[in-house]
Design a protein around this motif. Structure first.
Motif, PDB file in Angstrom:
ATOM      1  N   ARG A 103      46.628  49.872  38.830  1.00 52.75           N
ATOM      2  CA  ARG A 103      47.873  49.096  38.794  1.00 52.75           C
ATOM      3  C   ARG A 103      47.659  47.654  39.234  1.00 52.75           C
ATOM      4  O   ARG A 103      48.558  46.830  39.118  1.00 52.75           O
ATOM      5  CB  ARG A 103      48.945  49.747  39.658  1.00 52.75           C
ATOM      6  N   GLY A 104      46.466  47.343  39.706  1.00 48.37           N
ATOM      7  CA  GLY A 104      46.164  45.958  40.064  1.00 48.37           C
ATOM      8  C   GLY A 104      46.561  45.584  41.474  1.00 48.37           C
ATOM      9  O   GLY A 104      46.614  44.411  41.819  1.00 48.37           O
ATOM     10  N   TRP A 105      46.831  46.577  42.319  1.00 43.98           N
ATOM     11  CA  TRP A 105      47.228  46.288  43.704  1.00 43.98           C
ATOM     12  C   TRP A 105      46.029  46.067  44.614  1.00 43.98           C
ATOM     13  O   TRP A 105      46.032  45.187  45.466  1.00 43.98           O
ATOM     14  CB  TRP A 105      48.083  47.420  44.259  1.00 43.98           C
ATOM     15  N   LEU A 108      44.629  42.710  45.918  1.00 48.81           N
ATOM     16  CA  LEU A 108      45.362  41.862  46.871  1.00 48.81           C
ATOM     17  C   LEU A 108      44.849  42.047  48.300  1.00 48.81           C
ATOM     18  O   LEU A 108      44.441  41.081  48.931  1.00 48.81           O
ATOM     19  CB  LEU A 108      46.853  42.133  46.782  1.00 48.81           C
ATOM     20  N   SER A 111      41.331  40.774  48.634  1.00 44.66           N
ATOM     21  CA  SER A 111      41.090  39.335  48.539  1.00 44.66           C
ATOM     22  C   SER A 111      41.268  38.666  49.902  1.00 44.66           C
ATOM     23  O   SER A 111      41.106  37.466  50.039  1.00 44.66           O
ATOM     24  CB  SER A 111      42.047  38.694  47.533  1.00 44.66           C
ATOM     25  N   THR A 112      41.624  39.461  50.890  1.00 45.64           N
ATOM     26  CA  THR A 112      41.781  38.958  52.260  1.00 45.64           C
ATOM     27  C   THR A 112      40.496  39.261  53.041  1.00 45.64           C
ATOM     28  O   THR A 112      39.599  39.925  52.509  1.00 45.64           O
ATOM     29  CB  THR A 112      42.982  39.652  52.944  1.00 45.64           C
ATOM     30  N   PRO A 113      40.418  38.827  54.280  1.00 46.95           N
ATOM     31  CA  PRO A 113      39.167  39.069  55.023  1.00 46.95           C
ATOM     32  C   PRO A 113      38.907  40.540  55.372  1.00 46.95           C
ATOM     33  O   PRO A 113      37.934  40.836  56.064  1.00 46.95           O
ATOM     34  CB  PRO A 113      39.354  38.237  56.298  1.00 46.95           C
ATOM     35  N   ARG A 116      35.841  46.089  52.719  1.00 46.69           N
ATOM     36  CA  ARG A 116      36.165  47.299  51.966  1.00 46.69           C
ATOM     37  C   ARG A 116      36.077  48.557  52.831  1.00 46.69           C
ATOM     38  O   ARG A 116      36.851  49.490  52.656  1.00 46.69           O
ATOM     39  CB  ARG A 116      35.208  47.446  50.787  1.00 46.69           C
ATOM     40  N   ASP A 263      31.813  48.113  41.725  1.00 43.11           N
ATOM     41  CA  ASP A 263      32.567  47.113  40.974  1.00 43.11           C
ATOM     42  C   ASP A 263      33.983  47.619  40.797  1.00 43.11           C
ATOM     43  O   ASP A 263      34.180  48.768  40.374  1.00 43.11           O
ATOM     44  CB  ASP A 263      31.952  46.914  39.592  1.00 43.11           C
ATOM     45  N   LEU A 264      34.941  46.791  41.095  1.00 46.64           N
ATOM     46  CA  LEU A 264      36.329  47.222  40.957  1.00 46.64           C
ATOM     47  C   LEU A 264      36.819  46.893  39.553  1.00 46.64           C
ATOM     48  O   LEU A 264      37.462  45.875  39.303  1.00 46.64           O
ATOM     49  CB  LEU A 264      37.196  46.546  42.013  1.00 46.64           C
TER      50      LEU A 264
ATOM     51  N   ARG B  12      27.765  38.090  33.633  1.00 47.62           N
ATOM     52  CA  ARG B  12      28.363  39.385  33.941  1.00 47.62           C
ATOM     53  C   ARG B  12      28.706  40.077  32.616  1.00 47.62           C
ATOM     54  O   ARG B  12      29.415  39.523  31.785  1.00 47.62           O
ATOM     55  CB  ARG B  12      29.623  39.211  34.775  1.00 47.62           C
ATOM     56  N   TYR B  14      29.797  43.977  30.767  1.00 49.44           N
ATOM     57  CA  TYR B  14      30.370  45.301  31.011  1.00 49.44           C
ATOM     58  C   TYR B  14      29.694  46.256  30.025  1.00 49.44           C
ATOM     59  O   TYR B  14      30.186  46.449  28.924  1.00 49.44           O
ATOM     60  CB  TYR B  14      31.873  45.292  30.773  1.00 49.44           C
ATOM     61  N   ARG B  48      36.949  37.164  39.035  1.00 51.21           N
ATOM     62  CA  ARG B  48      36.703  38.449  39.704  1.00 51.21           C
ATOM     63  C   ARG B  48      35.328  38.452  40.380  1.00 51.21           C
ATOM     64  O   ARG B  48      35.158  39.047  41.444  1.00 51.21           O
ATOM     65  CB  ARG B  48      36.835  39.597  38.708  1.00 51.21           C
ATOM     66  N   MET B  51      35.670  36.324  43.511  1.00 48.67           N
ATOM     67  CA  MET B  51      36.397  36.993  44.586  1.00 48.67           C
ATOM     68  C   MET B  51      35.647  38.214  45.125  1.00 48.67           C
ATOM     69  O   MET B  51      36.134  38.897  46.019  1.00 48.67           O
ATOM     70  CB  MET B  51      37.783  37.413  44.120  1.00 48.67           C
ATOM     71  N   GLY B  52      34.497  38.515  44.549  1.00 50.22           N
ATOM     72  CA  GLY B  52      33.722  39.651  45.050  1.00 50.22           C
ATOM     73  C   GLY B  52      34.279  40.993  44.621  1.00 50.22           C
ATOM     74  O   GLY B  52      33.964  42.016  45.217  1.00 50.22           O
ATOM     75  N   PHE B  53      35.115  41.009  43.593  1.00 45.64           N
ATOM     76  CA  PHE B  53      35.620  42.284  43.091  1.00 45.64           C
ATOM     77  C   PHE B  53      34.565  42.959  42.213  1.00 45.64           C
ATOM     78  O   PHE B  53      34.509  44.181  42.135  1.00 45.64           O
ATOM     79  CB  PHE B  53      36.896  42.088  42.266  1.00 45.64           C
ATOM     80  N   ILE B  54      33.796  42.156  41.522  1.00 43.51           N
ATOM     81  CA  ILE B  54      32.700  42.698  40.711  1.00 43.51           C
ATOM     82  C   ILE B  54      31.438  41.899  41.005  1.00 43.51           C
ATOM     83  O   ILE B  54      31.502  40.759  41.457  1.00 43.51           O
ATOM     84  CB  ILE B  54      33.023  42.664  39.196  1.00 43.51           C
ATOM     85  N   ARG B  55      30.328  42.542  40.726  1.00 43.15           N
ATOM     86  CA  ARG B  55      29.028  41.961  41.046  1.00 43.15           C
ATOM     87  C   ARG B  55      28.483  41.238  39.811  1.00 43.15           C
ATOM     88  O   ARG B  55      28.687  41.710  38.701  1.00 43.15           O
ATOM     89  CB  ARG B  55      28.103  43.131  41.375  1.00 43.15           C
ATOM     90  N   TRP B  69      29.521  38.003  46.487  1.00 46.92           N
ATOM     91  CA  TRP B  69      29.514  39.470  46.564  1.00 46.92           C
ATOM     92  C   TRP B  69      29.222  39.935  47.994  1.00 46.92           C
ATOM     93  O   TRP B  69      30.032  40.625  48.599  1.00 46.92           O
ATOM     94  CB  TRP B  69      28.493  40.048  45.583  1.00 46.92           C
ATOM     95  N   PRO B  73      34.006  39.451  52.556  1.00 47.76           N
ATOM     96  CA  PRO B  73      35.049  39.409  53.595  1.00 47.76           C
ATOM     97  C   PRO B  73      35.033  38.106  54.392  1.00 47.76           C
ATOM     98  O   PRO B  73      36.074  37.561  54.733  1.00 47.76           O
ATOM     99  CB  PRO B  73      34.693  40.597  54.507  1.00 47.76           C
ATOM    100  N   HIS B  76      36.423  35.288  52.317  1.00 50.31           N
ATOM    101  CA  HIS B  76      37.857  35.433  52.042  1.00 50.31           C
ATOM    102  C   HIS B  76      38.724  34.796  53.122  1.00 50.31           C
ATOM    103  O   HIS B  76      39.923  34.599  52.926  1.00 50.31           O
ATOM    104  CB  HIS B  76      38.220  36.908  51.878  1.00 50.31           C
ATOM    105  N   TRP B  81      43.836  33.792  46.952  1.00 52.64           N
ATOM    106  CA  TRP B  81      43.682  34.150  45.529  1.00 52.64           C
ATOM    107  C   TRP B  81      45.006  34.616  44.957  1.00 52.64           C
ATOM    108  O   TRP B  81      45.790  35.288  45.625  1.00 52.64           O
ATOM    109  CB  TRP B  81      42.649  35.275  45.436  1.00 52.64           C
ATOM    110  N   PRO B  86      49.265  40.581  39.289  1.00 53.96           N
ATOM    111  CA  PRO B  86      49.008  41.500  40.406  1.00 53.96           C
ATOM    112  C   PRO B  86      49.971  42.693  40.371  1.00 53.96           C
ATOM    113  O   PRO B  86      51.147  42.532  40.047  1.00 53.96           O
ATOM    114  CB  PRO B  86      49.263  40.646  41.660  1.00 53.96           C
ATOM    115  N   GLY B  87      49.473  43.846  40.695  1.00 55.47           N
ATOM    116  CA  GLY B  87      50.313  45.052  40.690  1.00 55.47           C
ATOM    117  C   GLY B  87      50.966  45.256  42.036  1.00 55.47           C
ATOM    118  O   GLY B  87      50.591  46.120  42.815  1.00 55.47           O
TER     119      GLY B  87
END
Lengths: 266, 311
Positions: A103-105, A108, A111-113, A116, A263-264, B12, B14, B48, B51-55, B69, B73, B76, B81, B86-87
């Motif tokens: 859902r893309g949550w 958020l 993206s903060t400090p 994971r 990877d998200l 990058r 996929y 992405r 932002m470190g969501f993907i490598r 990556w 934290p 950030h 961002w 956003p969901g």
């Protein structure tokens, strides 16, 4: 773990947990109210149950007289209601990481400090809290209503049963959490987790019916979900707790490790 | 000043699908950098990775010298961002969501309040009941409520009304005035034109060009449509950078490239009843890159694009 994330996740689990608690209390309480009737007519009930195929009786974990509190609890709650409630709760709550990615949550908070590991730690803590509440409500409902109608239930024994039920729920939730972060798909993770629980149930039934396949039982979580000695004699189910505890800790740790490097991508 | 963002041969993919290929970008501290490209060009993939969501598959992305990556934290703390869609959790009110995000970012729980008032966001309404435009306001408040030195914005104005787009541009200008860096992904050229110092254009996952907005626009044809009181004299618009596309008495359609001052001076001497100057939109600008095949002069593509824009 972060307190803010934990509290938010707890809040998000509130409605599901409340509904499952209501189901647990309603069903467990209703069954408990009938205990004196079943107990005082145990000879007739046993005679009646003898009419059913042995396989079916085994499938419901009914081996002995329903007048026995342990057998009674195991039959109606331990091997029926609780696995269903725990699996539904664990699967829905423990797949949230995958659902939130979809859902893309999840991006958020990530993206903060918040690292994971701490984020997933908060999600796991929320799972623990929800399962603890659910286990306590389910066993507590049977105990309280049973005592009200004069059933010879021991509060201390039920406390141990709550611990065992909670441990079983944790095992299901931890494996589901691992599956969720590996597959990053709520549907896939939930489906596999539910499939595993059903397969384990069948393993246990087969192991009870066929002595040649008794080894299958040890592969099943239900083999370690044995409430009879706990309710009857207050025996600490240390082996069962250790098995569930080990599965839970290992699965959750693996989930955190996988999540750290994942990877998200939904 | 150093670089806020560095992409070093960033690639990058996929699986077999292309994401971005060999991106080389440096965004200087304090600048507003536009990242332009059509849908599917690789803008969101780049963000992405940042932002470190993907490598990254290969290459490297760094923010203030930290690896996007492995140091996510830590970096950030310095980045705010905003994703393109956003969901948000619909059951939360805007206030609850913003308070939660403020806590996670180490801000005061009420950090969002003044900005919410400024953009006229009702904080008490559950997010699921908000329109898309109002949800985008939540995003704007979330990203601008802190003091992080870098803002990474992924198509932030896609559902904002013109007034809010203007407010957004003001917020970006204020951020720049405070010395903050903004990395803005967009396919809205006017937005980029008004807010960015430099832009990078990405096409099919590859960086095509990094340029200034002025340079980008000066290389492209603008369409000028005039309705005049009296027809102009023949050859009146003969200028090196002007072409007369059509002239039918009082209606004149011109194309101009580069410096427009001389053309405007000539137009000012006429009895002008109406004038329309059309800036090529980003789609038209992209045509320059997409149509720049061997044997097809890019100006032809530009002219065609501008003519389409005029229609």
């Amino acid at each position: 773990m972060t307190a803010a994330t934990f509290l938010l996740e707890l809040r998000r689990s509130r409605s599901l947990t409340a509904w499952l608690v209501i189901v647990g209390l309603a069903y467990g309480g209703l069954i408990a109210v009938f205990y004196p009737t079943i107990s005082s007519n145990s000879a007739v009930v046993d005679q009646y149950l003898a009419l059913f195929p042995r396989e079916m009786i085994a499938a419901f974990g009914l081996e002995g007289s329903l007048a026995d509190p342990g057998i009674f609890f195991n039959t109606y709650i331990g091997s029926l209601l609780w696995p269903i409630l725990a699996t539904i709760g664990a699967v829905l709550i423990a797949t949230r990481s995958a659902a939130d990615l979809d859902r893309g949550w999840i991006e958020l908070p990530l993206s903060t400090p918040i690292p994971r590991t701490r984020y997933l730690g908060a999600l796991i803590a929320a799972q623990l809290a929800a399962l603890a509440i659910l286990a306590a409500a389910t066993t507590g409902g049977v105990l309280v209503l049973g005592l009200l109608v004069g059933a010879p239930f021991e509060a201390g024994h039920f406390a141990l049963a709550t611990l065992l039920a909670f441990a079983f729920g944790c095992a299901v939730a931890s494996v589901t959490t691992l599956l969720a972060v590996v597959t990053l798909s709520r549907g896939t993770a939930g489906g596999i987790a539910a499939g595993i629980v059903i397969a384990m149930y069948l393993f246990e039934v087969v192991a009870r019916i066929e002595p040649d396949l008794a080894g299958l039982g040890s592969l099943s979580a239900f083999h370690y979900l044995e409430f009879v000695p706990v309710i009857d004699s207050g025996a600490l189910p240390s082996t069962d707790l250790a098995v569930f505890g080990a599965v839970s800790v290992v699965s959750w740790l693996l989930a955190v490790l996988v999540f750290r490097g994942r990877d998200l991508v939904a | 000043m150093g670089n806020a963002i560095e992409l070093d041969r960033l690639t990058r993919s996929y699986g077999h699908r292309r994401g971005v290929v060999d991106l080389e970008v440096e965004v200087r501290e304090g600048e507003v950098f536009g990242f332009l490209g059509p849908n599917g060009a690789g803008k969101t993939t780049t963000i992405r990775v940042l932002m470190g969501f993907i490598r990254p598959t290969s290459g490297r992305a760094t923010i203030f010298g930290l690896d996007a990556w492995s140091d996510a934290p830590r970096l950030h703390r310095q980045v705010a961002w905003l994703g393109s869609d956003p969901g948000y959790l619909g059951e939360l009110t805007a206030a609850e969501l913003l308070r939660h995000l403020a806590r996670l970012r180490g801000l005061a729980p009420s950090a969002w309040r003044a900005l919410a008032e400024r953009v006229d966001l009702d904080p008490g309404i559950p997010i699921r009941k908000l329109s898309r435009g109002n949800r985008n306001k939540v995003g704007l408040v979330a990203v601008f409520m802190g003091h992080e030195p870098l803002l990474v914005l992924d198509e932030p104005t896609s559902a904002l009304d013109p007034l809010m787009q203007r407010e957004f541009l003001r917020l970006v200008a204020e951020a720049r005035a405070e010395g903050r860096t903004v990395f803005l992904s967009s396919h809205n050229l006017p937005e980029v034109e008004r807010s960015c110092d430099r832009i990078g254009i990405i096409r099919d996952g590859r960086l095509v060009e990094i340029t200034t907005v002025g340079a980008l626009l000066s290389g492209h044809w603008r369409s000028v449509n005039l309705v005049l009181g009296t027809p102009p004299a023949p050859g009146y618009f003969d200028l090196p950078n002007v072409r007369v596309v059509a002239s039918s008495g009082q209606d004149v359609h011109l194309m101009v490239r580069g410096d427009v001052n001389e053309l405007l001076a000539r137009i000012a001497r006429l009895d002008v009843r109406d004038i329309t100057i059309t800036t090529p939109d980003v789609e038209d600008l992209f045509l320059r890159y997409y149509d720049a095949r061997p044997g097809v002069p890019s100006t032809t593509a530009d002219e065609g694009a501008a003519a389409r824009a005029a229609r």
